[in-house]
Design an enzyme around this catalytic site. Structure first.
Site, PDB file in Angstrom:
ATOM      1  N   GLY A   1       0.720  -1.189   0.058  1.00  0.00           N
ATOM      2  CA  GLY A   1      -0.134   0.084   0.047  1.00  0.00           C
ATOM      3  C   GLY A   1       0.763   1.298   0.129  1.00  0.00           C
TER       4      GLY A   1
ATOM      5  N   GLY B   1      -0.501   4.672  -1.221  1.00  0.00           N
ATOM      6  CA  GLY B   1      -1.582   5.323  -0.455  1.00  0.00           C
ATOM      7  C   GLY B   1      -1.333   6.445   0.783  1.00  0.00           C
TER       8      GLY B   1
ATOM      9  N   VAL C   1      -1.283   6.173   3.924  1.00  0.00           N
ATOM     10  CA  VAL C   1      -0.739   5.626   5.203  1.00  0.00           C
ATOM     11  C   VAL C   1       0.660   4.974   4.648  1.00  0.00           C
ATOM     12  CG1 VAL C   1      -0.691   3.671   6.924  1.00  0.00           C
ATOM     13  CG2 VAL C   1      -2.738   5.199   6.578  1.00  0.00           C
TER      14      VAL C   1
ATOM     15  N   SER D   1      -8.074  -0.606  12.268  1.00  0.00           N
ATOM     16  CA  SER D   1      -8.951   0.570  12.638  1.00  0.00           C
ATOM     17  C   SER D   1      -9.663   0.559  13.810  1.00  0.00           C
ATOM     18  CB  SER D   1      -9.929   0.991  11.389  1.00  0.00           C
ATOM     19  OG  SER D   1     -10.874   1.617  11.503  1.00  0.00           O
ATOM     20  N   SER D   2     -10.077   2.079  14.404  1.00  0.00           N
ATOM     21  CA  SER D   2     -10.729   2.102  15.538  1.00  0.00           C
ATOM     22  C   SER D   2     -12.127   1.604  15.382  1.00  0.00           C
ATOM     23  CB  SER D   2     -10.471   3.547  15.951  1.00  0.00           C
ATOM     24  OG  SER D   2     -11.087   4.536  15.268  1.00  0.00           O
ATOM     25  N   CYS D   3     -12.714   1.493  14.037  1.00  0.00           N
ATOM     26  CA  CYS D   3     -14.045   1.189  13.907  1.00  0.00           C
ATOM     27  C   CYS D   3     -14.395  -0.260  14.111  1.00  0.00           C
ATOM     28  CB  CYS D   3     -14.546   1.271  12.773  1.00  0.00           C
ATOM     29  SG  CYS D   3     -13.735   0.322  11.372  1.00  0.00           S
TER      30      CYS D   3
ATOM     31  N   TYR E   1     -16.300  -3.160   6.890  1.00  0.00           N
ATOM     32  CA  TYR E   1     -15.016  -3.170   6.982  1.00  0.00           C
ATOM     33  C   TYR E   1     -14.342  -3.393   8.228  1.00  0.00           C
ATOM     34  CZ  TYR E   1     -10.948   0.030   7.309  1.00  0.00           C
ATOM     35  OH  TYR E   1      -9.510   0.560   7.274  1.00  0.00           O
TER      36      TYR E   1
ATOM     37  N   LYS F   1     -11.468  -6.147   9.480  1.00  0.00           N
ATOM     38  CA  LYS F   1     -10.385  -5.641  10.071  1.00  0.00           C
ATOM     39  C   LYS F   1     -10.309  -6.651  11.407  1.00  0.00           C
ATOM     40  CE  LYS F   1      -8.477  -2.723   7.440  1.00  0.00           C
ATOM     41  NZ  LYS F   1      -7.067  -2.920   7.028  1.00  0.00           N
TER      42      LYS F   1
ATOM     43  N   ASN G   1      -8.977   7.925  13.405  1.00  0.00           N
ATOM     44  CA  ASN G   1      -9.154   8.312  12.299  1.00  0.00           C
ATOM     45  C   ASN G   1      -7.985   9.348  11.961  1.00  0.00           C
ATOM     46  OD1 ASN G   1     -11.842   7.646  13.212  1.00  0.00           O
ATOM     47  ND2 ASN G   1     -12.677   9.384  11.758  1.00  0.00           N
TER      48      ASN G   1
ATOM     49  N   HIS H   1     -13.133  10.581   3.984  1.00  0.00           N
ATOM     50  CA  HIS H   1     -13.310  10.880   5.429  1.00  0.00           C
ATOM     51  C   HIS H   1     -13.563  12.429   5.472  1.00  0.00           C
ATOM     52  CE1 HIS H   1     -11.135   7.289   5.709  1.00  0.00           C
ATOM     53  NE2 HIS H   1     -12.028   6.803   6.511  1.00  0.00           N
TER      54      HIS H   1
ATOM     55  N   TRP I   1     -22.427  16.847   6.913  1.00  0.00           N
ATOM     56  CA  TRP I   1     -23.234  15.886   6.802  1.00  0.00           C
ATOM     57  C   TRP I   1     -23.495  15.521   8.417  1.00  0.00           C
ATOM     58  CZ3 TRP I   1     -20.436  11.604   3.451  1.00  0.00           C
ATOM     59  CH2 TRP I   1     -20.316  11.996   2.025  1.00  0.00           C
TER      60      TRP I   1
ATOM     61  N   ASP J   1     -24.837   9.865  11.037  1.00  0.00           N
ATOM     62  CA  ASP J   1     -23.737  10.293  11.803  1.00  0.00           C
ATOM     63  C   ASP J   1     -22.601   9.372  12.021  1.00  0.00           C
ATOM     64  OD1 ASP J   1     -24.503  12.897  12.653  1.00  0.00           O
ATOM     65  OD2 ASP J   1     -25.790  12.323  14.592  1.00  0.00           O
TER      66      ASP J   1
HETATM   67  O1  GFB Z   1     -14.600  10.465   8.503  1.00  0.00           O
HETATM   68  P1  GFB Z   1     -15.946  10.092   8.190  1.00  0.00           P
HETATM   69  O2  GFB Z   1     -16.311   9.692   6.932  1.00  0.00           O
HETATM   70  O3  GFB Z   1     -16.268   8.587   9.002  1.00  0.00           O
HETATM   71  O4  GFB Z   1     -17.036  10.804   9.005  1.00  0.00           O
HETATM   72  P2  GFB Z   1     -16.319   7.822  10.268  1.00  0.00           P
HETATM   73  C1  GFB Z   1     -17.153  11.299  10.439  1.00  0.00           C
HETATM   74  C2  GFB Z   1     -18.285  12.075  10.663  1.00  0.00           C
HETATM   75  O5  GFB Z   1     -18.224  13.264  10.088  1.00  0.00           O
HETATM   76  C3  GFB Z   1     -19.546  11.443  10.406  1.00  0.00           C
HETATM   77  C4  GFB Z   1     -19.379  13.801   9.298  1.00  0.00           C
HETATM   78  O6  GFB Z   1     -20.407  11.699  11.577  1.00  0.00           O
HETATM   79  C5  GFB Z   1     -19.993  12.049   9.071  1.00  0.00           C
HETATM   80  O7  GFB Z   1     -21.396  12.356   8.907  1.00  0.00           O
HETATM   81  N1  GFB Z   1     -19.367  14.518   8.384  1.00  0.00           N
HETATM   82  C6  GFB Z   1     -19.757  15.479   8.061  1.00  0.00           C
HETATM   83  C7  GFB Z   1     -18.833  14.083   7.196  1.00  0.00           C
HETATM   84  N2  GFB Z   1     -19.590  16.271   6.886  1.00  0.00           N
HETATM   85  C8  GFB Z   1     -18.827  15.369   6.002  1.00  0.00           C
HETATM   86  C9  GFB Z   1     -18.267  15.240   4.801  1.00  0.00           C
HETATM   87  O8  GFB Z   1     -18.425  16.011   3.948  1.00  0.00           O
HETATM   88  N3  GFB Z   1     -17.798  13.814   4.579  1.00  0.00           N
HETATM   89  C10 GFB Z   1     -17.750  12.953   5.506  1.00  0.00           C
HETATM   90  N4  GFB Z   1     -17.140  11.896   4.950  1.00  0.00           N
HETATM   91  N5  GFB Z   1     -18.204  12.936   6.816  1.00  0.00           N
HETATM   92  C11 GFB Z   1     -15.077   5.846   9.080  1.00  0.00           C
HETATM   93  C12 GFB Z   1     -15.373   4.262   8.906  1.00  0.00           C
HETATM   94  O9  GFB Z   1     -16.000   6.368  10.048  1.00  0.00           O
HETATM   95  O10 GFB Z   1     -13.925   5.967   9.501  1.00  0.00           O
HETATM   96  C13 GFB Z   1     -14.407   3.702   8.310  1.00  0.00           C
HETATM   97  O11 GFB Z   1     -16.639   4.338   7.899  1.00  0.00           O
HETATM   98  C14 GFB Z   1     -12.999   3.767   9.158  1.00  0.00           C
HETATM   99  O12 GFB Z   1     -14.626   2.394   8.613  1.00  0.00           O
HETATM  100  C15 GFB Z   1     -12.869   5.417   9.221  1.00  0.00           C
HETATM  101  O13 GFB Z   1     -13.054   3.365  10.315  1.00  0.00           O
HETATM  102  C16 GFB Z   1     -11.813   5.630  10.006  1.00  0.00           C
HETATM  103  O14 GFB Z   1     -15.568   8.155  11.419  1.00  0.00           O
HETATM  104  O15 GFB Z   1     -17.519   7.871  10.878  1.00  0.00           O
END
Ligand code: GFB
Length: 309
Positions: A11, A14, A16, A108-110, A137, A141, A166, A180, A203, A270
């Site tokens: 990877g 990427g 990381v 990942s922390s998820c 995912y 993991k 994250n 993200h 979002w 969320d």
């Molecule tokens: O970073 P994110 O996509 O992933 O979203 P997760 C984190 C929070 O930010 C959520 C909000 O509550 C989203 O709704 N958010 C607000 C947004 N605006 C935005 C936007 O424009 N784009 C995005 N993407 N989010 C992921 C996992 O979860 O984190 C993976 O799905 C992985 O599996 C990764 O673990 C580290 O933190 O929610």
């Protein structure tokens, strides 16, 4: 690792993997290499096994994965579970078969339960139900962690796992559908500033809390673990504090210099309410992060301006 050890970073193109390569090279490791996905398809067992047979790496950083933000995870769960299961199974098994010296697997922390006690200790794994938006995912993991654990237990392989919180940094994905939150907001605020838009859409409610680690700190922790840790338990990597997404948005808005409003799109999920890692295990071994959030965001924004204009 010796400075001339043969080190394969899976990877390496990427966010990381490229940070791990940068960190290794800055520390004077001279024999670090990767393969692009065009050269080597990590989901194909036969290709991965013949690559390991011919290259015979001594150390492996398993940073290759299918990753994405909340929307991508929620929309393409089959791709997330399949690709991640194949990549990690192929690399871990080939590493065992060719007798490499040591492997570090990144999760990942998820992986932790949605309603976990906070901060989350390593041994809270598999104590409750997962967050549905990233269950596919997370299951992949978790399977990776268990592979590492059982190859160590049955075959005595020196394989370890690290669970980063994250991440953000240079070489991140800025595609608004698959990224993200942090790169998405940087891009949204930047484009809104350029076009004199009145608002930027956030979002969800903005209430969930997230912990953010700069990717060069993560890379440094991975190399530290490769050189200093050889135990069964996976290790959390984070900063030990988190912030609300709404607060993150305000910080990015200020750094970018956008002067309009932030509006919430409540049709978007969320996700998990909070996933703050307990980082005492890593701290007790002697490692801590150095880049604070605002400094890290400013670095990424500078990089974004140079590379995306
Ligand atoms: O970073 P994110 O996509 O992933 O979203 P997760 C984190 C929070 O930010 C959520 C909000 O509550 C989203 O709704 N958010 C607000 C947004 N605006 C935005 C936007 O424009 N784009 C995005 N993407 N989010 C992921 C996992 O979860 O984190 C993976 O799905 C992985 O599996 C990764 O673990 C580290 O933190 O929610």
């Amino acid at each position: 690792m010796d400075k001339n050890s043969k080190i394969y970073v899976a990877g390496h193109n990427g966010m990381v993997g490229s940070a791990i390569v940068r960190n290794l090279e800055s520390k004077g490791y001279t024999n670090v290499f990767g393969k692009s996905s065009k050269e080597l398809d990590l989901t194909r067992q036969i290709e991965v096994e013949s690559f390991f047979e011919s290259e015979k790496p001594e150390y492996v950083f398993l940073a290759a994965a299918k990753v994405g933000g909340i929307h991508a995870n929620n929309t393409y769960p089959a791709e997330f579970i399949y690709n991640n299961l194949m990549i990690e199974s192929n690399i871990i098994h080939a590493s065992y078969k060719t007798g490499i010296k040591k492997l570090l697997f990144l999760g990942s922390s998820c992986i932790y339960p949605k309603h976990c006690e906070q901060p989350i200790k390593e041994d809270f794994l598999l104590t409750g139900l997962l967050e549905p938006t990233n269950e596919a995912y997370a299951i992949a993991k978790i399977a990776g962690i268990e592979l590492i654990k059982f190859y160590r237990k049955q075959y005595n392989c020196d394989f370890i796992s690290a669970m980063p919180t994250n991440l953000y940094g240079i070489n991140d994905n800025f595609d608004l559908d698959t990224s993200h939150v942090l790169p998405a907001l940087l891009r949204k605020f930047h484009e809104a500033k350029l076009s004199n838009s009145k608002e930027v859409v956030l979002w969800g409610t903005g209430k969930p809390k997230r912990e953010f680690l700069y990717v060069d700190d993560l890379a440094d922790a991975c190399i530290f673990l490769m050189n200093n840790y050889s135990e069964m338990m996976h290790v959390n990597i984070g900063v030990g504090e988190d912030i609300e997404i709404g607060e993150l948005a305000n910080i990015i808005k200020r750094i970018v210099g956008f002067e309009g409003e932030i509006v919430n799109d409540l049709d978007k999920p969320d996700g998990t309410p909070r996933k703050l890692l307990d980082v005492n295990l890593l701290g007790s071994k002697g490692w801590t992060y150095t880049t604070n959030l605002e400094a890290g965001i400013s670095k990424v924004y500078d990089w974004y301006l140079k590379s995306h204009l």
